[in-house]
Design an enzyme around this catalytic site. Structure first.
Site, short mmCIF file in Angstrom:
data_model
loop_
_atom_site.label_atom_id
_atom_site.label_comp_id
_atom_site.label_asym_id
_atom_site.label_seq_id
_atom_site.Cartn_x
_atom_site.Cartn_y
_atom_site.Cartn_z
N HIS A 1 0.84 -1.20 0.00
CA HIS A 1 0.00 0.00 0.00
C HIS A 1 0.88 1.24 0.00
O HIS A 1 1.75 1.40 0.85
CB HIS A 1 -0.92 0.03 1.23
CG HIS A 1 -1.85 1.20 1.24
ND1 HIS A 1 -1.93 2.09 2.28
CD2 HIS A 1 -2.74 1.65 0.31
CE1 HIS A 1 -2.83 3.02 2.00
NE2 HIS A 1 -3.33 2.77 0.82
N GLU B 1 0.05 5.07 0.07
CA GLU B 1 -0.76 6.29 0.13
C GLU B 1 0.16 7.50 -0.02
O GLU B 1 1.12 7.63 0.72
CB GLU B 1 -1.53 6.37 1.46
CG GLU B 1 -2.32 7.66 1.64
CD GLU B 1 -3.26 7.94 0.49
OE1 GLU B 1 -3.08 8.98 -0.18
OE2 GLU B 1 -4.18 7.13 0.25
N GLU C 1 -16.48 2.00 0.63
CA GLU C 1 -16.07 2.70 1.84
C GLU C 1 -17.11 3.73 2.29
O GLU C 1 -17.27 3.99 3.49
CB GLU C 1 -14.71 3.37 1.63
CG GLU C 1 -14.69 4.43 0.55
CD GLU C 1 -13.29 4.91 0.24
OE1 GLU C 1 -12.33 4.34 0.80
OE2 GLU C 1 -13.15 5.85 -0.57
#
Length: 700
Positions: A414, A416, A509
């Site tokens: 991941h 970000e 989400e």
């Protein structure tokens, strides 16, 4: 009478100078190009005798250029050609795609400037694509676009399925209205809450825009091959139903920096009198270049679980400690910090997910919040926010990777960026090298927050070039990319099939954020809009609808199962907690069984905002999986299984809404039954509000 006749001839002459027609291969489409008397290029599009696009202007307004590329053109050359091929995608809804079109390339020369511009039209059996091309020449080399002036003049006050125009996000619920109602509904449609959002007009909407005419035409406006250019929105003149392109500006307010020779993206118009044809169209992919990745064996469809939903729903945190109001990478000593007790990406927790993935046949585990910097990552326009290589003290990078591989599972990295693009590019090689060192072959990247450098937007030319750079750099390292908060896809995955997923829309989400959650019919619109340009990492599979933070997921369990078929993606997450899947193990079986890659797809029923039913044949098998998602109104499907192979017998396992199921009041009510089926079988099946059904059809 003579005076009237002369006036009519002059009026018609405005629209009929130097006309050229182009027909689609099947003859259902007719595109007409012409120059008005002032040298303005125009086009119109007709489908089966019905006007789709009325006479619409083409051209570009240039910065600091009184003449621009708008008028005073004469036709220098025209070329007509035909192209027909079949190509095989690395992954996809079908194993082979036909790319068949008739082409008209019009070379225009502008009086007084001696500048050339080519407008290239490609007319397929499912619609029209066109773009501007700027050949190498002396009088048009470097120039700045003030605005692209491409028009789409609609033939009526169509019903539209739209989200507000925005330079920074697509994460909105869809509004269904007449074109004439968009302005009045914009304030309500433009919901706040996204950490980066920038509206530009009370009548601006985003592509892919889906519409339906009163006489039953389905019309989709979008773009293809968005490379080295800013993202196109559409601004509506609601008085005459004219959409005009509206490009995303850069930090200087400019809409594009162009160096000839170059081309714009394709502007696309997909049309049919059958909604299913819109969903099945591959025109957007066909307008992109063939794969530039020659050896693709490392690109593999992936089914995964992960440490994510627990942060989204408030159970865990991305950050490691509450000790520091701010952190500095390389300076802050996390080893001396007190853990907050809520950190999700711990070695023990990730091992739990790895064990669950291995036990249930999943390919990978995504882990968010593993790397330092999450304590002050958002809201500060912080440049040096992450380094993408340094783990928190409670995350054993090497040990977890070894553990995962010993179980036959891979970890998904991941990254970000917090919108700090310069920082990501600064660290990208080191981050990808770390991934290769530990055997990660996929990354989920994120662009939450305002884009840095300050003033850039998520969809500007400069930022789009970054997204493309990240995809190509990842390909150099044989890494697959799943980009979130990036620009909406435009078929680029044909050229770079390592782009196996995107978000670029309102995903699952938002079901956990409280406030306005995803509408129950959201997933019946997305395949007509966002998914036209490429697959979406929607992160389905939620079984526990009432969340500990007080939010409620607007779907039934059967609806969540169906999404693995209706929301096509080679990357699919089972997003809920392992314990919730263990509670509903019989329903979870469908997620374990459903394929990711397909030889064929049959759209059986479709109406935007109402329902979608699709059947897909698992690659290399005779097995099929079928999914139906339903909107707000209860409905019964009548399904014909004639898509199955003649002479073969199958067993169908049907996961369906119970009679009293409802996405609001009884979302976990479902039934499971098995029946024998052949290609002669017909099925009547109920779908609840916000519900649906999923069927696994396995050859006996």
């Amino acid at each position: 009478m003579k005076h009237f006749f002369l006036t009519a001839v002059l009026w018609l002459g405005i629209f009929t100078v130097k006309a050229q027609d182009l027909k689609s291969p099947d003859g259902n489409f007719l595109m007409n190009f012409s120059l008005q008397v002032d040298g303005t290029p125009v086009y119109k599009l007709i489908y089966k005798g019905k006007e789709v696009i009325k006479t619409s202007k083409l051209g570009l307004e240039l910065k600091n250029d009184a003449k621009s590329l708008l008028n005073d053109f004469k036709t220098q050359d025209t070329k007509v050609s035909t192209f027909d091929e079949n190509w095989k995608p690395v992954w996809g809804e079908v194993s082979s795609i036909r790319n068949h079109y008739n082409e008209l390339a019009v070379t225009l020369n502008q009086k007084g400037t001696d500048r050339q511009m080519i407008i290239r039209f490609r007319l397929f059996d499912d619609g029209l694509g066109f773009r501007y091309e700027f050949p190498q020449q002396k009088n048009l080399v470097y120039f700045t676009i003030k605005e692209e002036r491409t028009q789409f003049v609609m033939a009526g006050d169509h019903t539209a399925y739209w989200i507000p125009g925005d330079y920074d996000t697509q994460e909105y619920n869809y509004t269904t209205s007449k074109l004439s109602q968009i302005k009045g509904l914009m304030e309500k449609a433009y919901t706040t809450g996204n950490v980066s959002q920038t509206s530009f007009s009370p009548t601006g909407v985003q592509t892919s825009l889906m519409m339906k005419s009163a006489d039953g035409l389905y019309i989709n406006l979008h773009e293809a091959a968005l490379i080295n250019y800013s993202c196109m929105h559409l601004n509506l003149n609601e008085k005459n139903f004219v959409f005009e392109s509206w490009l995303t500006p850069d930090s200087h307010g400019d809409k594009g920096k162009i160096q000839a020779p170059s081309t714009t993206p394709w502007r696309t118009i997909i049309v049919s009198d059958d909604a299913r044809t819109i969903l099945a169209s591959k025109m957007t992919y066909n307008l992109n270049e063939p794969s530039k990745i020659k050896e693709t064996s490392w690109i593999k469809p992936t089914k995964y679980v992960g440490v994510w939903w627990e942060m989204i729903s408030g159970k865990s945190s991305w950050s490691y400690t509450d000790d520091f109001p701010a952190v500095q990478l390389g300076v802050t000593d996390f080893a001396k910090a007190k853990p907050n007790g809520k950190h999700g990406a711990t070695t023990a927790n990730v091992k739990r997910y790895i064990d669950f993935a291995a036990k249930n046949g999943f390919d990978a585990v995504l882990v968010e919040g593993w790397n330092t910097g999450w304590e002050d990552w958002i809201g500060h326009e912080k440049d040096y926010v992450f380094d993408f290589v340094t783990p928190y003290p409670d995350f054993d990078l090497k040990g977890l990777n070894d553990y995962a591989h010993s179980k036959g599972v891979k970890l998904i990295m991941h990254h970000e960026t917090s919108g700090s693009i310069r920082n990501y590019e600064r660290h990208m090689d080191a981050a990808y090298k770390l991934m290769k060192q530990y055997g990660y072959d996929a990354v989920k990247s994120g662009y939450v927050g305002n884009i840095l450098p300050i003033g850039e937007k998520h969809y500007s030319q400069w930022t789009n070039n970054h997204y493309q750079y990240a995809i190509e750099k990842a390909a150099d390292y044989q890494i697959m990319v799943n980009a979130h908060e990036a620009v909406r896809p435009t078929g680029i995955a044909r050229t770079y099939p390592n782009l196996i997923g995107n978000e670029a829309a309102r995903g699952t989400e938002y079901q956990a954020f409280g406030g306005e959650r995803n509408h129950a019919n959201h997933v019946t619109i997305l395949p007509f809009t966002r998914l036209i340009g490429g697959p979406m990492d929607y992160t389905p599979g939620i079984f526990q609808m009432d969340l500990t933070n007080g939010s409620h997921v607007n779907a039934t369990i059967a609806n969540q199962l169906a999404l693995y078929v209706t929301m096509y993606s080679p990357l699919q997450m089972a997003a809920d907690f392992p314990e919730n899947y263990e509670r509903f193990a019989d329903a979870f079986q469908f997620i374990k069984d459903v394929a990711l890659d397909w030889d064929d797809s049959k759209y059986l029923e479709a109406e935007p905002g109402e329902y979608i039913t699709v059947a897909r044949k698992a690659k290399g098998t005779h097995n099929w999986f079928l999914g139906n998602v339903n909107g707000e109104t209860p409905r019964t499907s009548n399904i014909d299984f004639s898509f199955l192979e003649k002479g073969k017998k199958y067993t169908a396992t049907i996961y369906a809404d119970a009679k009293d199921a409802n996405y609001k009041t009884n979302p976990q009510a479902y039934t499971i039954r098995k029946i024998p089926v052949t290609n002669k079988t017909k099925l009547t099946q109920f779908s609840a509000p916000g519900g649906g059904y999923a069927i696994g059809i396995i050859e006996n």
